[in-house]
Design an enzyme around this catalytic site. Structure first.
Site, PDB file in Angstrom:
ATOM      1  CB  SER A 100      -0.883   0.006   1.240  1.00 53.86           C
ATOM      2  OG  SER A 100      -0.068   0.203   2.380  1.00 53.86           O
ATOM      3  CE  LYS A 101      -1.468   7.572  -0.470  1.00 54.77           C
ATOM      4  NZ  LYS A 101      -2.532   8.509  -0.789  1.00 54.77           N
ATOM      5  NE  ARG A 102      -2.549   3.990   5.723  1.00 55.65           N
ATOM      6  CZ  ARG A 102      -3.548   3.110   5.785  1.00 55.65           C
ATOM      7  NH1 ARG A 102      -3.457   2.053   6.560  1.00 55.65           N
ATOM      8  NH2 ARG A 102      -4.648   3.289   5.080  1.00 55.65           N
ATOM      9  N   GLY A 115       4.790   2.443   1.721  1.00 57.32           N
ATOM     10  CA  GLY A 115       5.848   3.259   1.141  1.00 57.32           C
ATOM     11  C   GLY A 115       6.257   4.356   2.113  1.00 57.32           C
ATOM     12  CB  ALA A 116       4.277   6.885   3.929  1.00 53.95           C
TER      13      ALA A 116
END
Ligand code: GLU
Length: 508
Positions: free
Chosen positions: A265-267, A269-270
């Site tokens: 998920s994008k999360r 990555g962060a």
């Protein structure tokens, strides 16, 4: 005669383009190229509530960067347009199919208001069925053209009551199809709800639009993410009712890409500091920036190489593939069904390998841009090219070039004096004063000749050359990094090398 290969990528313009999306593009592209087919890009923008400004242009930018440009699209045109579903709707391309399904008894009008739907979910909610669906068990309890009389239905229609069209899922049929990756896949229709096909605003939903468009655009193979597998029975039935199963494209549902904890998920990555999108994406609503592989410093060649290997291999240990090699080697049958784990360290390994082996001329404009962005003046491109060749095997991501090349163009502002100071002596100072002259008078100014002269002088002064190399490096580069120090000196030239030594001597 078998059908011409025509594949499509059908993104919804709702935000940044995730790794998985680009991999879907890539597999479509490789398959099309391998079979001399067409690669179509269709914008699926029927859900106006999820539309995000700029997302479509962003998708095109990403594909351009990755070198995966479609043959037909809203941008590139083609004979099967329009290529945006909103424009296809405006051209009246869906309504007739919804009407046909109603006439055939495979779909019906539903008049339920949002409040009524919510009430249904509340009333029929049980421990075993926490989220009741609009399906064969409940449809007769709702307000639709199956539960109401023909007269009531006609009255509601004549009065212009808000309505949607829903598919009437058969109660007990098994729907199956052959997935190119998963083989035979079967579904029990009793478990599938009566999906909306046409919304109250007259827009088709994804389910109706995807089938109608794949048909009208003569798509031969449809590859999409595994998350669409549960929708497949609806699509297979629509194909059967509207166009006949023989016309249906061959499907492949691509494996999920997994992050450190489940679906990537994008999360993730962060949280873990790696990019998940192809290029930087700024959400226009929240202004939140999500980092992209491009800006992180990946080469597009490395990016598509690593993506290809997320779920596919050619059956050997080979890992580095050019795009042409991928086109040759790719087959959908070798894509595996199990989720593919994304490993950022491995992704960087691919990039490092590409940087190392790619022609330095290809890196030149990229590195030059980066240096200029960092206010490093690069005037001499041929010097930059030599520098790149010298240091590229030390760079994993493109921004690494900044540290590794900037000192060739700009004398270091600060020297790591501390690294030298404690072992600094007057003898060493005398050595470097003499070495400055050696440099300036050197006739054979090559790394090997300069190293020999350096060593001879050190022997003369009775100092171990090993103890002199670090100070020299610090004077030329500023710190303990960079390629072999005599290579650096030669590329800097006699004058600049001598000047940097003099400047260094003043600081030690
Ligand atoms: N519009 C869908 C998406 O955003 C496309 C799914 C498909 O390829 O059928 O992923």
């Amino acid at each position: 005669m078998s059908k011409k290969v025509r594949v499509r990528f059908a993104p919804s313009p709702t935000g940044g383009l995730h790794l998985g999306g680009v991999r879907t593009v890539l597999y479509n592209y490789l398959f099309a190229k391998k079979h001399g087919g067409d690669f179509v890009l269709r914008i699926e923008d029927t859900d106006q509530t999820r539309y995000v400004a700029g997302a479509e242009a962003y998708i095109f930018n990403c594909l351009e960067w990755a070198g995966l440009v479609p043959n037909e699209s809203p941008l590139h045109g083609g004979n099967y347009g329009p290529y945006r579903q909103s424009e296809r709707k405006a051209a009246g391309m869906y309504q007739q199919y919804a009407d046909q399904l109603i006439e055939q008894g495979h779909a019906y009008y539903a008049f339920d208001t949002p409040e009524e739907l919510e009430k249904m979910r509340a009333i029929y909610k049980t421990a075993e069925n926490p989220s009741p669906q609009y399906d064969h068990t409940l449809r007769m309890k709702m307000r639709n053209s199956l539960s109401l009389s023909a007269a009531e239905t006609n009255q509601l229609l004549a009065a212009g009551t808000k309505k949607v069209v829903r598919i009437k899922m058969p109660q007990n049929e098994t729907v199956s199809f052959t997935d190119m990756i998963r083989g035979e896949v079967s579904f029990d229709t009793a478990l599938v709800d009566d999906k909306v096909l046409l919304k109250a605003d007259g827009m088709p939903t994804y389910h109706l639009a995807v089938v109608v468009d794949d048909y009208l655009m003569q798509i031969s193979h449809a590859f999409r993410g595994e998350e669409w597998l549960p929708s497949a029975p609806v699509h297979v039935l629509l194909w059967k009712y509207l166009f006949g199963l023989e016309a249906m494209p061959q499907w492949a549902h691509l494996p999920l890409i997994l992050g450190p904890s489940g679906k990537l998920s994008k999360r993730d990555g962060a949280r873990y500091g790696f990019p998940v999108f192809a290029m930087n994406w700024t959400d226009p609503k929240t202004n939140e920036l999500t980092e992209g592989f491009k800006e992180k410093g990946f080469l597009p060649e490395a990016f598509i190489n690593l993506l290809a290997l997320l779920g596919w291999n050619d059956g050997t240990e080979k890992e580095i593939f050019s795009k042409d090699e991928l086109v040759n080697a790719f087959s959908m049958e070798r894509v595996h069904a199990a989720g593919a784990k994304f490993d950022y360290e491995k992704a960087k390994w691919f990039n490092h390998d590409w940087i190392k082996h790619v022609d330095s001329n290809l890196l030149l404009p990229l590195v030059k841009d980066l240096l200029l962005q960092n206010e490093i003046p690069v005037t001499d491109e041929s010097l930059l090219l030599q520098v790149i060749s010298l240091i590229k095997d030390r760079c994993t991501l493109l921004p690494d070039f900044v540290q590794q090349t900037s000192f060739f163009f700009k004398a270091p502002q600060q020297l790591d004096v501390a690294a030298v100071k404690s072992k600094w002596t007057d003898e060493k100072k005398t050595f470097f004063e003499a070495f400055t002259e050696t440099v300036l008078q050197q006739t054979d100014f090559t790394p090997a000749a300069l190293e020999t002269a350096f060593k001879e002088l050190a022997a003369e002064k009775n100092i171990k050359p090993g103890e002199l190399q670090l100070p020299l490096r610090i004077m030329l580069v500023g710190g303990k990094f960079g390629p072999p120090v005599f290579d650096i000196a030669v590329l800097l030239g006699k004058k600049e090398t001598a000047e940097r030594i003099k400047r260094g001597l003043k600081q030690f």
